[in-house]
Scaffold this active site. Structure first.
Site, PDB file in Angstrom:
ATOM      1  N   ASN A  10       0.870  -1.195  -0.088  1.00 26.88           N
ATOM      2  CA  ASN A  10       0.059   0.037   0.056  1.00 26.88           C
ATOM      3  C   ASN A  10       1.035   1.241  -0.131  1.00 26.88           C
ATOM      4  O   ASN A  10       0.304   2.265   0.036  1.00 26.88           O
ATOM      5  CB  ASN A  10      -0.966   0.003   1.352  1.00 26.88           C
TER       6      ASN A  10
ATOM      7  N   GLN B 110       9.520  27.092  -1.352  1.00 23.80           N
ATOM      8  CA  GLN B 110       8.158  27.561  -0.830  1.00 23.80           C
ATOM      9  C   GLN B 110       8.647  28.040   0.756  1.00 23.80           C
ATOM     10  O   GLN B 110       8.240  27.464   1.546  1.00 23.80           O
ATOM     11  CB  GLN B 110       7.310  26.439  -0.602  1.00 23.80           C
TER      12      GLN B 110
ATOM     13  N   LYS C 138      13.908  40.041 -14.945  1.00 22.95           N
ATOM     14  CA  LYS C 138      12.984  38.976 -15.125  1.00 22.95           C
ATOM     15  C   LYS C 138      11.791  39.354 -14.442  1.00 22.95           C
ATOM     16  O   LYS C 138      11.702  39.448 -13.161  1.00 22.95           O
ATOM     17  CB  LYS C 138      13.464  37.560 -15.380  1.00 22.95           C
TER      18      LYS C 138
ATOM     19  N   ASP D 171      23.098  29.776 -10.615  1.00 25.62           N
ATOM     20  CA  ASP D 171      21.910  29.689  -9.825  1.00 25.62           C
ATOM     21  C   ASP D 171      21.921  28.529  -8.790  1.00 25.62           C
ATOM     22  O   ASP D 171      22.874  27.882  -9.000  1.00 25.62           O
ATOM     23  CB  ASP D 171      20.745  29.395 -11.020  1.00 25.62           C
TER      24      ASP D 171
ATOM     25  N   GLY E  15      13.262  25.944 -18.185  1.00 26.30           N
ATOM     26  CA  GLY E  15      12.913  27.237 -18.788  1.00 26.30           C
ATOM     27  C   GLY E  15      13.304  28.588 -18.627  1.00 26.30           C
ATOM     28  O   GLY E  15      13.706  29.390 -19.764  1.00 26.30           O
TER      29      GLY E  15
END
EC number: 2.7.6.1
Length: 325
Positions: free
Chosen positions: A45, A105, A201, A229, A236
């Site tokens: 499961n 987040q 941007k 980065d 993208g």
């Protein structure tokens, strides 16, 4: 004299989940040890079962798990591993997250949103982690989400030295892909003695991984531009940034990032991009379908091993990254 004294020595034990065992084995080799044998399996499961085959009683335990896809499964497995060690009377438990899941987040952009990076920190603490070790957190403020010590490791020296040895430094320009990376790009600039440019941007906050426009601030004409980065996900935005640099006369573009997440259309975008080289560390496993000559992967294992040794020996992790903050 009351009490009992022992002559026992401190014990270091390194554990790995199933997300990225190759990196854990490299770290163990750098430390001159082996991973603790572990039985881990999934029930029908989807529930995860973990049992360690060596005693952890009284040991300083380091639990490695990089939060790669399927990210929720591997976060849960690490929590279960930490809980097992807590119940096995480990002396201390350090959760090592080469890539910290949900790090993007870290704040609310709109109402009724979660701060999931804080939730992950709370879950690690609730499971029993005394300390967190992570590589290039998306933002430094995530360190404040955990009430215990947080060792923030940096890949900048590894990545910057690689690029500096490969390219004529007099032709280099360091480029920040957005305002949030300017501080890191500035550190690259100082380390390599290269000028700095910025890509301004505008993002569409209603769509993930989407930008509306990008313009270059700074002179990049005829220069070898290094886009820096912390992570490349669908690629993208970074490929759009590279296109903007070429449109402004850049001679070549190299992308350097700590975490190669490389989700969804990333493979095609990297393959079709005019970027000559993508340089990542191995904090995450490279997806099997992305095997391109233009991808270079550097090992972060020695840095993690050195940090583990400093923690275990009550040394200074900060000293490993002097000048990088």
């Amino acid at each position: 004299m009351s009490g009992i004294t022992t002559s026992g020595e401190k014990k270091l034990k390194l554990f790995s989940g199933r997300a990225h065992p190759e990196l854990a084995k490299e770290v163990a080799a750098s430390l001159g040890t082996e991973l603790v044998p572990t039985k881990a399996l999934d029930f029908a499961n989807g529930e995860i079962y973990v049992r360690f085959l060596d005693s952890a009683r009284g040991a300083d335990c380091f639990v490695m798990q990089s939060h790669t896809a399927p990210i929720n499964q591997w976060i849960m497995e690490q929590l279960i591993m930490i809980d097992a060690l807590k119940r096995a009377s480990a002396r201390s438990i350090t959760a090592i997250l080469p890539f910290y899941g949900y790090a993007r987040q870290d704040k609310k952009h709109l109402g009724r949103e979660p701060i999931s990076a804080r939730l992950v920190a709370d879950l690690l603490a609730a499971a029993g982690a005394d300390r967190i070790m992570a590589v290039d957190l998306h933002t430094a403020q995530i360190q404040g989400f955990f009430s215990g010590p947080v060792d923030h490791l940096f890949a900048l020296p590894l990545l910057a030295d690689y690029v500096g040895e490969k390219v004529d430094r007099s032709k280099l320009t360091i480029v920040s892909p957005d305002a949030g990376r300017v501080k890191v790009a500035d550190q690259w600039s100082d380390r390599l003695g290269a000028p700095l440019a910025i890509i301004h941007k505008r993002r569409d906050m209603t769509q993930a991984n989407t930008i509306l426009s990008a313009e270059v601030v700074g002179d990049v004409k005829g220069r070898v531009c290094v886009l820096v980065d912390d992570m490349i996900d669908t690629a993208g935005t970074i490929c759009a940034a590279a296109d903007a640099l070429f449109e402004n006369g850049a001679a070549d573009v190299i992308v350097a990032a700590t975490h190669g997440v490389l989700s969804g259309p990333a493979a095609d975008r990297l393959k079709n991009s005019r970027v000559s080289e993508f340089v990542f560390t191995n904090t995450l496993p490279t997806p099997g379908e992305i095997q391109l000559d233009k991808i270079t992967t550097l090992s972060i294992a020695p840095s993690i091993a050195a940090a583990i040794r400093e923690v275990f020996e009550d040394g200074s992790v900060t000293s490993l990254f002097e000048g990088v903050h």
